[in-house]
Design an enzyme around this catalytic site. Structure first.
Site, PDB file in Angstrom:
ATOM      1  CB  THR A  11      34.914  50.140  41.827  1.00  0.00           C
ATOM      2  OG1 THR A  11      35.267  50.593  43.131  1.00  0.00           O
ATOM      3  CG2 THR A  11      36.109  50.210  40.925  1.00  0.00           C
ATOM      4  CD  GLU A 185      35.684  41.213  45.735  1.00  0.00           C
ATOM      5  OE1 GLU A 185      34.464  41.213  45.912  1.00  0.00           O
ATOM      6  OE2 GLU A 185      36.199  41.418  44.617  1.00  0.00           O
ATOM      7  CE  LYS A 200      36.995  36.818  40.525  1.00  0.00           C
ATOM      8  NZ  LYS A 200      38.160  37.666  40.831  1.00  0.00           N
ATOM      9  N   GLY A 298      39.678  45.804  38.566  1.00  0.00           N
ATOM     10  CA  GLY A 298      39.777  47.223  38.228  1.00  0.00           C
ATOM     11  C   GLY A 298      38.523  47.708  37.535  1.00  0.00           C
TER      12      GLY A 298
HETATM   13  N1  HSE Z   1      38.822  41.593  44.201  1.00  0.00           N
HETATM   14  C1  HSE Z   1      38.788  40.954  42.936  1.00  0.00           C
HETATM   15  C2  HSE Z   1      40.214  40.678  42.494  1.00  0.00           C
HETATM   16  C3  HSE Z   1      38.093  41.842  41.961  1.00  0.00           C
HETATM   17  O1  HSE Z   1      41.139  41.198  43.111  1.00  0.00           O
HETATM   18  O2  HSE Z   1      40.433  39.913  41.564  1.00  0.00           O
HETATM   19  C4  HSE Z   1      37.736  41.189  40.671  1.00  0.00           C
HETATM   20  O3  HSE Z   1      36.899  40.097  40.835  1.00  0.00           O
END
Ligand code: HSE
Length: 414
Positions: A11, A185, A200, A298
């Site tokens: 993606t 993910e 994060k 996204g």
């Molecule tokens: N899976 C993650 C989210 C993608 O939904 O925030 C971005 O890090």
């Protein structure tokens, strides 16, 4: 001309190639040089792609090519990403990544290797998707002592909670929709169990306080135990439930850091961050609260942040951008059970009125919550602020009195 390679055509990788191709002329104006994708690494075949001849299955093509100056790693996961990125940096190639798992686990080490080899290791897309947050925190807010960072850091879980709150949609249907829209993910357990938010907040904590915080040091809870009943009680309390990553520094220099669902009051700026959007509040001693808001997941929002880093690397091929933190340590993170919090409690018992009285005796003044259609025997309340360890002990005493504990959710203090 600056030659680059893109590792991973999922993606984000396909988004990076799309943005670099469609915005080629404006990017060339910004960098003063054309950025040319020489290789795309992926194990799959893409015979119909206009760039089909640039695909390779071998990392050796990239590492052995001295013309490649910048490598974009958007494969995700720790292996082989870690080995590839390390080799690229050691070989004098700058690396841009969106891989939060990699940065959260190995950031300090990879930043040191980048410094030793006078190249850049940039990862704006690893937190907050398209929201600028790494650069603002490491540069624009650098004059502040960061008091606290609190954020909605995962688009998928925020999307799910929003659908539950606004539409009464089931958890499973909302997750399936998030996957279809490309937010989740590869293994959505990382989203719903809080690991993605944990990675994060580790990255943000490392930037804010200058020392690496490792994901295994962070108490992490996801949203899988949140029910529509909890959502309704949050509403009657005057707020919403959000999955929050939070870090602050204690007086002794150690960090309090955790990831968990929290009740957020409706007048908080984070309460209105809905759908796939992320919101990150950074409280600086000089700035006060600064809030970053935008699409946290996204294809194109994330690709936008990756390409911005590529442009930055291209403009600083022979200079380093300042981004650095030290290795962390075992004692650096404080026990989350010592943190003080108010707690929402939902439980069940044959005599809820008697249980409520016992709760008052144990906790002091508790605020009772009500909802329409509550099940028989259900009781919900919010405790006063006290150390979490004490709350757990007191709930244990209530269980001994016959209460069946159904759920607890921390109350935010921002
Ligand atoms: N899976 C993650 C989210 C993608 O939904 O925030 C971005 O890090």
């Amino acid at each position: 001309m600056v030659e680059i390679a893109v590792m991973g055509y999922g993606t984000v990788g396909s988004g990076v190639v799309e943005v670099l191709t469609t915005h080629n002329s404006s990017i060339t104006k910004r960098t003063n040089e054309q950025i040319h994708i020489k290789y795309i690494l992926d194990l799959r075949e893409f015979p119909d792609s206009p760039l089909a001849e640039r695909f390779t299955k071998s990392f050796e093509d990239i590492i052995q090519d001295p013309e490649i100056k910048i490598v974009v790693e958007v494969m995700g996961g720790l292996h082989p990403a870690y080995d590839y990125v390390k080799r690229c940096l050691e070989d004098g190639k700058s690396v841009v990544t969106s891989n939060k798992e990699l940065v959260a686990a190995k950031g300090a080490e990879l930043l040191r290797i980048a410094q030793e080899n006078n190249v850049n290791f940039l990862f704006e897309a690893s937190v907050g998707g398209g929201i600028p947050i790494i650069r603002p925190m490491s540069q624009c807010l650098a004059a502040n002592d960061v008091i606290e960072v609190a954020g909605i850091l995962n688009g998928t879980t925020n999307f799910i909670l929003t659908k539950m709150i606004r539409e009464g949609m089931s958890f499973e249907d909302a997750l399936a929709l998030a996957q279809k829209l490309g937010y989740a993910e590869r293994n959505p357990a990382a989203d719903i169990e809080g690991h993605d938010s944990c990675r994060k907040i580790c990255i943000l904590a490392s930037i804010a306080y200058g020392k690496h915080v490792y994901p295994e040091q962070v108490h992490t809870e996801g949203i899988t135990r949140i029910t529509l009943a909890d959502v309704e009680y949050a509403e009657s309390w005057g707020g919403v439930i959000k999955l929050i990553g939070q870090v602050s520094r204690q007086e002794d220099g150690r960090l309090q850091i955790l990831v968990c669902p929290m009740f957020i009051p409706r007048d908080s700026q984070l309460a209105n961050v809905d759908d796939v959007f992320n919101g990150i509040m950074v409280r600086g001693d000089a700035t006060g609260d600064v809030v970053f808001y935008g699409k946290g997941a996204g294809k194109l929002p994330t690709a936008s942040a990756v390409v911005a880093d590529v442009i930055d690397c291209a403009k600083h091929l022979n200079a380093r951008k300042y981004l650095y933190w030290e290795e962390g340590g075992k004692e650096y993170v404080a026990d989350y059970l010592d943190r003080e919090t108010a707690m929402y409690v939902r439980l069940k018992g044959e005599q809820p009125e008697a249980l409520f009285k016992q709760a008052e005796e144990l906790f002091g003044q508790v605020s009772r919550l009500l909802r329409k259609g509550a099940e028989e025997g259900e009781l919900a309340f919010v405790t006063p602020v006290q150390p979490e360890r004490q709350i757990i002990e007191r709930l244990g005493l209530l269980e001994k009195q016959g209460a069946q504990l159904l759920n607890t959710v921390r109350i935010s203090d921002f």
